[in-house]
Write an enzyme that holds these catalytic residues in place. Sequence first.
Site, mmCIF file in Angstrom:
data_model
loop_
_atom_site.group_PDB
_atom_site.id
_atom_site.type_symbol
_atom_site.label_atom_id
_atom_site.label_comp_id
_atom_site.label_asym_id
_atom_site.label_seq_id
_atom_site.Cartn_x
_atom_site.Cartn_y
_atom_site.Cartn_z
ATOM 1 N N SER A 187 0.812 -1.216 0.000
ATOM 2 C CA SER A 187 0.000 0.000 0.000
ATOM 3 C C SER A 187 0.853 1.278 0.000
ATOM 4 C CB SER A 187 -0.944 -0.090 1.209
ATOM 5 O OG SER A 187 -1.895 0.923 1.216
ATOM 6 N N ASP A 354 -9.297 -3.464 -5.565
ATOM 7 C CA ASP A 354 -9.063 -4.418 -4.470
ATOM 8 C C ASP A 354 -9.924 -4.106 -3.241
ATOM 9 O OD1 ASP A 354 -7.857 -2.294 -3.140
ATOM 10 O OD2 ASP A 354 -5.822 -3.092 -3.266
ATOM 11 N N HIS A 382 -7.487 -5.545 -0.488
ATOM 12 C CA HIS A 382 -6.322 -4.675 -0.290
ATOM 13 C C HIS A 382 -5.390 -5.176 0.822
ATOM 14 C CE1 HIS A 382 -4.140 -0.925 -0.503
ATOM 15 N NE2 HIS A 382 -4.274 -0.770 0.795
#
Length: 418
Positions: A187, A354, A382
């Site tokens: 991320s 996601d 995610h």
Amino acid sequence: MVHIIGKASFILLSFSIFCTAEGRFAPVVLVPGLAGSVLEARLNRTDTPAWYCSKKSDNWRLLWLSLQEAARPVCLLDELAVFYNATTGRYRNQTGVEIRPVDWGGLGGVEALDPSLPQITPVYESLTGGLKKAGYKERVDLFGAPYDFRLAADGLEQVGFFQNLTQLVEHAVKSNDGQPATIVAHSLGCLVSLSFLAGKSADWLKQHVSSLVAISAPWAGSVTALKGSISGDNFDISVIPHGLLRPVQSTAPSGPWLFPSPDQWGDKVLVQTGKRNYTAKDALQLLKDLELTQQAAVYPIVHNLTYPLPKVDFKIFCMYGMGKDTDEGYVYDVDAFDGSAPDAPKKILKGDGDGTVNARSLEACKRLGDNVTLKTFGNASHTGILADKRLLKEITTIATGSRKSGPWIDIGTLIQQA
Ligand SMILES: *[C@@H]1O[C@H](CO)[C@@H](O)[C@H](O)[C@H]1NC(C)=O
Ligand SMILES: *[C@@H]1O[C@H](CO)[C@@H](O)[C@H](O)[C@H]1NC(C)=O
Ligand SMILES: *[C@@H]1O[C@H](CO)[C@@H](O)[C@H](O)[C@H]1NC(C)=O
Ligand SMILES: *[C@@H]1O[C@H](CO)[C@@H](O)[C@H](O)[C@H]1NC(C)=O
Ligand SMILES: *[C@@H]1O[C@H](CO)[C@@H](O)[C@H](O)[C@H]1NC(C)=O
Ligand SMILES: *[C@@H]1O[C@H](CO)[C@@H](O)[C@H](O)[C@H]1NC(C)=O
Ligand SMILES: *[C@@H]1O[C@H](CO)[C@@H](O)[C@H](O)[C@H]1NC(C)=O
Ligand SMILES: *[C@@H]1O[C@H](CO)[C@@H](O)[C@H](O)[C@H]1NC(C)=O
């Protein structure tokens, strides 16, 4: 399917015994995502927002995320505030509050958010668990790089994070027979790693980094980040109450760093109110209309840190989930934002991604150059992807496959042989 995974873990085990006897693994350095690092604080305050907030702590104590502290969000959030001085271009902590990452270099700051409750606050825990089973050892060939995720790359430079990371990677390589490291990032950590690596010379990269594995990377930002500034968002970390992060997100420079990039979103309307619509190009106006003065001051600086995306000359593996409903736009039930916004949008428009980062941002990985490999995992979210067995297998193969000397074995081939 289950059958194959079962066999794979058995083979991983025998593989590790073989490899550690032959030599060391190529090192792995883990860089977590937004809100994914454990932070601790030391206090010496004169003013607090409520009588029950601590003023002094003689020792460092867990700050992010202590679920116990989160029960008093007024104190926690005030301690997490970050301030920007537009004259000097520098950031500072709340007055009387010192904040640092936990267990720099080790795994204590990247495995679980609340180390006392690892099962309900996991970060890299399943991945490190798998790598340890494969023979990796903490601080030997497996390292963690937790950081102050409130900051964007400019602030991380100021607090010495990039300098620390340089030293950590150099140490990891040197103490493992000169084998270059695999940087594994999740991320926001992918943007952090990109900023770090893009600042290094070709020679340094060749010697120290075999590849960047970028998991769930928001290369072109994420529409969800807009909601973070407008009304708060937990970035797919389920234990964090939805609105809790809002006051931090509305001052933290990492928020606008994650805003959708104008070159990928163009004229698409992302936020609607009765009288005014906002596209990615209108982000600054949006922040001004919300009267988020600090974010409006940092936006012009942080949004250029990684946009437009640079072409890089190191190898990148992008791995991400797809097929999850992901926010693509918000409709707010007000005429205009006059310094405030409703807690939640009236309507959320959805698209592919996601669940947190949009497909077009995950796929923007292609724009980083010719040396990129994209791998999608159907139905992985995610953050859920971090516990996905398919991801563990890929990362183990990439990391162990980059061994400089000695036999290196393709785990995929072994599985087929079994
Ligand atoms: C705490 O802050 C005060 C000033 O507000 C300072 O005089 C004092 O030395 C500090 N204490 C410690 C332990 O740093
Ligand atoms: C910003 O930094 C300058 C120079 O150190 C200082 O004079 C000024 O008071 C600071 N501004 C704020 C709002 O703290
Ligand atoms: C926050 O506190 C830590 C510990 O004192 C310090 O190293 C860091 O530079 C501070 N962060 C900012 C943004 O000033
Ligand atoms: C840098 O590393 C030192 C240990 O070498 C650690 O104490 C410090 O908290 C780290 N700071 C940052 C910003 O990573
Ligand atoms: C905002 O965008 C929506 C959808 O594109 C459109 O229907 C609406 O007319 C726009 N409103 C304004 C004020 O421009
Ligand atoms: C940021 O990038 C935009 C174009 O993408 C440019 O117009 C602007 O001048 C840049 N801002 C800074 C502070 O470099
Ligand atoms: C791809 O990455 C490898 C490893 O970092 C590097 O040696 C090679 O020069 C890169 N190739 C291109 C075309 O960028
Ligand atoms: C996708 O994942 C969800 C839970 O995360 C599960 O309930 C669902 O059955 C999965 N769907 C498929 C097609 O695998």
